[in-house]
Scaffold this active site. Structure first.
Site, PDB file in Angstrom:
ATOM      1  N   LYS A   1       0.846  -1.217   0.000  1.00  0.00           N
ATOM      2  CA  LYS A   1       0.000   0.000   0.000  1.00  0.00           C
ATOM      3  C   LYS A   1       0.875   1.258   0.000  1.00  0.00           C
ATOM      4  CE  LYS A   1      -2.114  -1.092   3.857  1.00  0.00           C
ATOM      5  NZ  LYS A   1      -1.353  -2.321   4.182  1.00  0.00           N
TER       6      LYS A   1
ATOM      7  N   ARG B   1      -9.888   0.784   8.617  1.00  0.00           N
ATOM      8  CA  ARG B   1      -9.393  -0.554   8.948  1.00  0.00           C
ATOM      9  C   ARG B   1     -10.387  -1.348   9.769  1.00  0.00           C
ATOM     10  NH1 ARG B   1      -3.539   0.785   8.766  1.00  0.00           N
ATOM     11  NH2 ARG B   1      -2.432  -1.168   8.917  1.00  0.00           N
TER      12      ARG B   1
ATOM     13  N   ARG C   1      11.993  -5.440   4.996  1.00  0.00           N
ATOM     14  CA  ARG C   1      11.657  -4.032   4.703  1.00  0.00           C
ATOM     15  C   ARG C   1      12.607  -3.071   5.411  1.00  0.00           C
ATOM     16  NH1 ARG C   1       5.723  -1.749   5.483  1.00  0.00           N
ATOM     17  NH2 ARG C   1       5.970  -2.563   7.594  1.00  0.00           N
TER      18      ARG C   1
ATOM     19  N   ARG D   1      11.421  -1.001  10.961  1.00  0.00           N
ATOM     20  CA  ARG D   1      10.297  -0.554  11.786  1.00  0.00           C
ATOM     21  C   ARG D   1      10.147  -1.413  13.040  1.00  0.00           C
ATOM     22  NH1 ARG D   1       5.061   0.572   8.061  1.00  0.00           N
ATOM     23  NH2 ARG D   1       4.097  -0.707   9.687  1.00  0.00           N
TER      24      ARG D   1
ATOM     25  N   ARG E   1      -0.132  -8.605  13.608  1.00  0.00           N
ATOM     26  CA  ARG E   1      -0.749  -7.634  12.689  1.00  0.00           C
ATOM     27  C   ARG E   1      -1.577  -8.351  11.627  1.00  0.00           C
ATOM     28  NH1 ARG E   1       4.395  -4.820  10.761  1.00  0.00           N
ATOM     29  NH2 ARG E   1       3.050  -3.733   9.302  1.00  0.00           N
TER      30      ARG E   1
HETATM   31  P1  AP5 Z   1       4.874  -1.601   1.846  1.00  0.00           P
HETATM   32  O1  AP5 Z   1       4.577  -0.767   0.644  1.00  0.00           O
HETATM   33  O2  AP5 Z   1       5.590  -0.953   2.994  1.00  0.00           O
HETATM   34  O3  AP5 Z   1       3.536  -2.332   2.344  1.00  0.00           O
HETATM   35  P2  AP5 Z   1       2.311  -1.759   3.171  1.00  0.00           P
HETATM   36  O4  AP5 Z   1       1.099  -2.426   2.635  1.00  0.00           O
HETATM   37  O5  AP5 Z   1       2.316  -0.248   3.152  1.00  0.00           O
HETATM   38  O6  AP5 Z   1       2.676  -2.331   4.594  1.00  0.00           O
HETATM   39  P3  AP5 Z   1       2.553  -1.723   6.064  1.00  0.00           P
HETATM   40  O7  AP5 Z   1       3.236  -2.697   6.957  1.00  0.00           O
HETATM   41  O8  AP5 Z   1       3.049  -0.291   6.097  1.00  0.00           O
HETATM   42  O9  AP5 Z   1       1.054  -1.751   6.278  1.00  0.00           O
HETATM   43  P4  AP5 Z   1       0.357  -1.831   7.606  1.00  0.00           P
HETATM   44  O10 AP5 Z   1      -1.021  -1.659   7.128  1.00  0.00           O
HETATM   45  O11 AP5 Z   1       0.613  -3.007   8.440  1.00  0.00           O
HETATM   46  O12 AP5 Z   1       1.067  -0.682   8.479  1.00  0.00           O
HETATM   47  P5  AP5 Z   1       0.699   0.852   8.715  1.00  0.00           P
HETATM   48  O13 AP5 Z   1       1.953   1.613   8.643  1.00  0.00           O
HETATM   49  O14 AP5 Z   1      -0.453   1.287   7.877  1.00  0.00           O
HETATM   50  O15 AP5 Z   1       5.699  -2.882   1.335  1.00  0.00           O
HETATM   51  C1  AP5 Z   1       6.205  -3.835   2.241  1.00  0.00           C
HETATM   52  C2  AP5 Z   1       7.579  -4.368   1.760  1.00  0.00           C
HETATM   53  O16 AP5 Z   1       7.392  -5.096   0.555  1.00  0.00           O
HETATM   54  C3  AP5 Z   1       8.583  -3.256   1.425  1.00  0.00           C
HETATM   55  O17 AP5 Z   1       9.861  -3.683   1.827  1.00  0.00           O
HETATM   56  C4  AP5 Z   1       8.493  -3.086  -0.094  1.00  0.00           C
HETATM   57  O18 AP5 Z   1       9.719  -2.672  -0.645  1.00  0.00           O
HETATM   58  C5  AP5 Z   1       8.125  -4.500  -0.531  1.00  0.00           C
HETATM   59  N1  AP5 Z   1       7.213  -4.525  -1.677  1.00  0.00           N
HETATM   60  C6  AP5 Z   1       6.164  -3.689  -1.911  1.00  0.00           C
HETATM   61  N2  AP5 Z   1       5.515  -4.033  -3.042  1.00  0.00           N
HETATM   62  C7  AP5 Z   1       6.185  -5.132  -3.516  1.00  0.00           C
HETATM   63  C8  AP5 Z   1       5.994  -5.973  -4.662  1.00  0.00           C
HETATM   64  N3  AP5 Z   1       5.006  -5.766  -5.537  1.00  0.00           N
HETATM   65  N4  AP5 Z   1       6.847  -7.013  -4.826  1.00  0.00           N
HETATM   66  C9  AP5 Z   1       7.854  -7.234  -3.946  1.00  0.00           C
HETATM   67  N5  AP5 Z   1       8.085  -6.473  -2.857  1.00  0.00           N
HETATM   68  C10 AP5 Z   1       7.263  -5.441  -2.646  1.00  0.00           C
HETATM   69  O19 AP5 Z   1       0.168   0.790  10.232  1.00  0.00           O
HETATM   70  C11 AP5 Z   1       1.062   0.548  11.311  1.00  0.00           C
HETATM   71  C12 AP5 Z   1       0.280   0.533  12.619  1.00  0.00           C
HETATM   72  O20 AP5 Z   1      -0.375   1.801  12.826  1.00  0.00           O
HETATM   73  C13 AP5 Z   1      -0.852  -0.496  12.701  1.00  0.00           C
HETATM   74  O21 AP5 Z   1      -0.386  -1.771  13.089  1.00  0.00           O
HETATM   75  C14 AP5 Z   1      -1.736   0.148  13.783  1.00  0.00           C
HETATM   76  O22 AP5 Z   1      -1.214  -0.037  15.079  1.00  0.00           O
HETATM   77  C15 AP5 Z   1      -1.663   1.629  13.447  1.00  0.00           C
HETATM   78  N6  AP5 Z   1      -2.702   2.059  12.506  1.00  0.00           N
HETATM   79  C16 AP5 Z   1      -2.512   2.561  11.256  1.00  0.00           C
HETATM   80  N7  AP5 Z   1      -3.698   2.860  10.696  1.00  0.00           N
HETATM   81  C17 AP5 Z   1      -4.649   2.547  11.603  1.00  0.00           C
HETATM   82  C18 AP5 Z   1      -6.077   2.616  11.576  1.00  0.00           C
HETATM   83  N8  AP5 Z   1      -6.759   3.074  10.504  1.00  0.00           N
HETATM   84  N9  AP5 Z   1      -6.740   2.182  12.666  1.00  0.00           N
HETATM   85  C19 AP5 Z   1      -6.086   1.732  13.757  1.00  0.00           C
HETATM   86  N10 AP5 Z   1      -4.728   1.630  13.839  1.00  0.00           N
HETATM   87  C20 AP5 Z   1      -4.021   2.040  12.759  1.00  0.00           C
END
Ligand code: AP5
Length: 223
Positions: free
Chosen positions: A16, A91, A130, A162, A173
């Site tokens: 994402k 979410r 990552r 991270r 997660r």
């Molecule tokens: P990446 O692009 O970083 O993936 P992502 O989907 O953004 O993963 P996140 O871990 O950031 O998502 P998340 O939803 O768990 O965390 P968030 O920060 O939103 O890609 C991942 C890896 O794969 C990278 O190394 C990249 O290079 C590689 N990659 C990407 N695409 C690829 C491909 N096509 N092929 C190969 N490799 C690839 O949330 C963190 C925390 O915040 C949550 O756990 C929660 O505690 C809190 N939080 C955030 N939003 C909310 C909400 N709305 N409600 C409640 N709590 C929330």
């Protein structure tokens, strides 16, 4: 297309953030990633960051009432008047309902919920390698390495692992995603907004898939 109000859905590590950055640059729309917003708040030691940190460290979702106001305030900004990209929000069902209520209040509509589909094993592989910079740029040691090891290609900041990319937290997660976020797939499908994207191919191909989809949505609107 009059307005482009997009949601990026998908499990942790589905890409994402990777695609959100590309979309932001391509579409020149504001990009609101709740994970990035919360991590910045933790770094800055704000009240929001203090409330969110313990949930994030465990891999739990922060409470709905903490995050809903953060996004509502972003959508109210003049910069978001022509559209926005949401990554990581909504979410949960209550978050999705709050977003619908906000959009109805503003007389606006969501354009699409883009679901980036990737299986759990691939998630574990991706998050294990990552690397991120403090400004939210994302790399992978094998799958998408920076030109210079440990340094961000975009802003030259030092790359980090991270806190929530530890194996036990990654598993938790994923459990949270399946229990609380996956039901939103049906939620948006019922509203006719769900668009599925194959997230298992290379980042450039995922981007191509999203571009093609948006082009189709534009043509459908103009028809
Ligand atoms: P990446 O692009 O970083 O993936 P992502 O989907 O953004 O993963 P996140 O871990 O950031 O998502 P998340 O939803 O768990 O965390 P968030 O920060 O939103 O890609 C991942 C890896 O794969 C990278 O190394 C990249 O290079 C590689 N990659 C990407 N695409 C690829 C491909 N096509 N092929 C190969 N490799 C690839 O949330 C963190 C925390 O915040 C949550 O756990 C929660 O505690 C809190 N939080 C955030 N939003 C909310 C909400 N709305 N409600 C409640 N709590 C929330």
């Amino acid at each position: 297309m009059s307005e482009l109000n997009l949601i990026l859905l998908g499990p942790p590590g589905s890409g994402k953030g990777t695609q959100g950055e590309r979309l932001r640059d391509d579409l020149e729309l504001p990009y609101y990633a709740t994970g990035d917003i919360l991590r910045a708040a933790v770094r800055e030691g704000t009240e929001l960051g203090k409330r969110a940190k313990r949930y994030m460290d465990r891999g739990d979702l922060v409470p709905d009432e903490v995050i809903v106001g953060v996004i509502a305030e972003r959508i109210d900004r003049p910069e978001a008047a022509d559209g926005f990209i949401l990554d990581g929000f909504p979410r949960t069902d209550p978050q999705a309902e709050a977003l619908d209520a906000k959009m109805a209040e503003l007389g606006r509509k969501l354009t699409a919920a883009l679901l980036i589909e990737v299986g759990d094993d691939e998630v574990v592989r991706r998050l294990g390698g990552r690397r991120t910079c403090p400004n939210g740029h994302v790399f992978h040691v094998e799958l998408d390495p920076p030109s210079k090891e440990g340094v961000c290609d975009v802003c030259a900041a030092e790359l980090e692992i991270r806190d929530d990319d530890k194996p036990d937290v990654i598993r938790h997660r994923l459990e949270q995603y399946h229990a609380k976020t996956e039901p939103l797939i049906d939620y948006y499908d019922r509203q006719g907004l769900l668009e599925r994207i194959d997230g298992t191919v290379a980042p450039d191909e995922v981007e191509e898939g999203i571009r093609a989809l948006l082009a189709t949505l534009r043509m459908e609107e103009e028809a």
